[in-house]
Design an enzyme around this catalytic site. Structure first.
Site, PDB file in Angstrom:
ATOM      1  N   LEU A 213      -0.340 -10.288   2.286  1.00  0.00           N
ATOM      2  CA  LEU A 213      -0.248  -9.019   1.571  1.00  0.00           C
ATOM      3  C   LEU A 213      -0.149  -7.880   2.573  1.00  0.00           C
ATOM      4  O   LEU A 213      -1.068  -7.677   3.377  1.00  0.00           O
ATOM      5  CB  LEU A 213      -1.472  -8.814   0.664  1.00  0.00           C
ATOM      6  CG  LEU A 213      -1.753  -9.896  -0.379  1.00  0.00           C
ATOM      7  CD1 LEU A 213      -2.991  -9.532  -1.190  1.00  0.00           C
ATOM      8  CD2 LEU A 213      -0.559 -10.099  -1.299  1.00  0.00           C
ATOM      9  N   GLU A 214       0.951  -7.175   2.539  1.00  0.00           N
ATOM     10  CA  GLU A 214       1.134  -5.992   3.378  1.00  0.00           C
ATOM     11  C   GLU A 214       1.042  -4.785   2.457  1.00  0.00           C
ATOM     12  O   GLU A 214       1.985  -4.475   1.732  1.00  0.00           O
ATOM     13  CB  GLU A 214       2.490  -6.048   4.094  1.00  0.00           C
ATOM     14  CG  GLU A 214       2.686  -7.269   4.970  1.00  0.00           C
ATOM     15  CD  GLU A 214       1.701  -7.365   6.112  1.00  0.00           C
ATOM     16  OE1 GLU A 214       0.974  -6.378   6.370  1.00  0.00           O
ATOM     17  OE2 GLU A 214       1.637  -8.423   6.749  1.00  0.00           O
ATOM     18  N   LEU A 215      -0.108  -4.105   2.479  1.00  0.00           N
ATOM     19  CA  LEU A 215      -0.384  -3.057   1.501  1.00  0.00           C
ATOM     20  C   LEU A 215      -0.325  -1.690   2.174  1.00  0.00           C
ATOM     21  O   LEU A 215       0.620  -1.388   2.866  1.00  0.00           O
ATOM     22  CB  LEU A 215      -1.728  -3.350   0.829  1.00  0.00           C
ATOM     23  CG  LEU A 215      -1.829  -4.783   0.249  1.00  0.00           C
ATOM     24  CD1 LEU A 215      -3.202  -5.048  -0.330  1.00  0.00           C
ATOM     25  CD2 LEU A 215      -0.736  -5.050  -0.771  1.00  0.00           C
TER      26      LEU A 215
END
Length: 479
Positions: A213-215
């Site tokens: 997850l690249e948030l």
């Protein structure tokens, strides 16, 4: 739009292919990467035009620099190092397991799903795909519905260069994305907001699908007392206003020594004028992606002002650029004027939400400990920026805070370094890719122990007696 049944069919095709060809040789992987390289070479101009069409105003030069150049560099680095990354790694064997040996072998996971965002619709779609393909995987890509021209063009060119069982693009709205995230991938990559990231993680958990997850979040930018304000302001303005602030690692708020407010305001205003002599009609200054996001940013500024903040709009003194294209339409109206926001406090929405636009809140501080406390009181950010020349102070900040990545005396640059991992921590994401880190993220690191023809391991078999006790005592001493 792809229906759920079609999604399942494509997934089944890739899943079956990945199980039939578990071992994917380096030559096959490189040939697939070279096809992506050819796509960028032959269709880069068309892809940049599609991005321009989606934003309304975003120059091809900006897409060339922020999307295509990054991808070309990533491909070159990967192709140059892939043989070395794939080589089995011999590891040290403890004394009690000698003369056996151990090694780590790297195998493809299988099928990797990628849900990419709209802000850098080429880089953040093809970047994870490059890493996944380098690791020998099949890839299904779901680009954002907010960039339909880019998504359609990606689907077209990838369909020309790849068979569906190798790499394919799935187009559709949020409902399609929901079905997509529920497929039993061997790994799922999502880049986007923390709120949507939670939903993706929950959907993936139904199949125990591992995720990257690249948030985003509130990435702080710290200015120290010994900082050259003119140099810092230019680099901060570039990092904040690139793509009109629609960047997950853009400086989200500034921590400024008290007493330097006026000097920084003048330096920042000068920097903005240097980068963008005009704003309205300037193709280098991107429009906000759509009216909904533009209104959200306006509301953030208005709410902050209603709660006591001072919003300082940095209007351009020059006349609007004459280079505005007739086809841009109302997108020019979405070229949002940058603003410094003073006298903010933690309870304001602008200090709670990721801004994702050209608004820069400024918090003044008296002591560095106040800075550390302010950062650690919030969720751990995707990026942190430090401007100053005192190495001890810098190292103190880096030791006492946790962030996904750091750039010192600049902004954004750590993400362009192919040998550094790119990823978040906690609410700003988990998992990292880029370079070898991406290859490892999308590979299964298989432990292999090779027992020797003669092995002392049988000395530890039952029945346990005096000989066993002597051997255990020796192992304890050697350990």
């Amino acid at each position: 739009m792809h229906l759920p049944s079609t999604l399942q069919q494509v997934f089944d095709l890739q899943h079956q292919a990945s199980r039939q060809q578990v071992d994917v040789p380096a030559l096959v992987r490189k040939e697939r990467l070279l096809r992506i390289q050819k796509i960028l070479h032959e269709h880069g101009t068309t892809l940049a035009a599609a991005v321009q069409a989606d934003f309304g105003v975003r120059s091809p030069q900006l897409t060339e620099m922020a999307d295509l150049m990054v991808l070309r560099t990533m491909l070159s680095h990967t192709l140059r190092n892939l043989n070395q990354w794939m080589r089995p790694q011999r590891v040290w064997t403890p004394v009690h397991l000698l003369p056996g040996t151990g090694r780590i072998e790297y195998q493809p996971l299988g099928v990797v799903g990628i849900i990419s965002p709209w802000n850098y619709p080429l880089q953040l779609a093809l970047g994870p795909a490059i890493a996944a393909i380098a690791a020998g995987n099949r890839v299904m890509l779901k680009p954002s519905e907010l960039t339909p021209h880019t998504s359609a063009q990606l689907a077209h060119v990838i369909g020309q260069f790849f068979a569906p069982e190798e790499f394919c693009v799935i187009q559709g709205d949020t409902q399609v994305a929901s079905h997509f995230s529920g497929l039993p991938f061997d790994h799922l990559v999502f880049t986007g907001s923390t709120a949507v990231g939670r939903k993706v993680a929950m959907a993936a958990a139904q199949h125990l699908t591992p995720t990257t997850l690249e948030l985003g979040g509130k990435s702080p930018c710290i200015i120290s007392n010994d900082c050259d304000l003119d140099a810092a302001a230019l680099r901060i303005a570039h990092g904040k206003l690139l793509n009109a602030g629609q960047t997950c690692i853009a400086p989200d708020y500034l921590l400024l020594p008290r007493g330097q407010e006026q000097a920084f305001e003048q330096a920042f205003r000068k920097a903005v004028a240097q980068l963008f002599p005009t704003l309205s009609g300037n193709p280098d200054y991107a429009a906000i992606i759509n009216q909904k996001h533009f209104n959200r940013l306006r509301n953030l500024a208005q709410q902050a002002e209603a709660e006591g903040a001072q919003v300082q709009w940095l209007e351009s003194a020059a006349q609007p650029s004459s280079s505005a294209a007739p086809g841009w339409g109302d997108a020019v109206q979405r070229q949002m004027t940058p603003a410094l926001v003073w006298n903010v406090h933690s309870g304001m929405a602008i200090m709670q939400e990721e801004i994702f636009g050209p608004l820069l809140p400024v918090i003044t501080y008296d002591r560095l400990d106040d800075v550390i406390h302010a950062i650690n009181a919030g969720e751990r950010p995707l990026a942190l920026y430090w401007f100053g020349h005192d190495d001890k102070l810098r190292d103190s900040v880096l030791r006492r805070t946790v962030s996904g990545g750091v750039t010192v005396n600049d902004t954004l640059m750590h993400v362009a370094h192919d040998n550094l991992p790119f990823g978040g921590v906690g609410p700003s994401g988990w998992g990292a890719y880029h370079g070898k880190h991406g290859f490892l993220r999308f590979s299964h690191q298989k432990a292999v122990f090779l027992q020797a023809k003669w092995s002392p391991a049988s000395w530890l078999y039952p029945p346990y007696g005096a000989k066993f006790q002597r051997i255990m005592s020796l192992i304890k001493r050697l350990g």
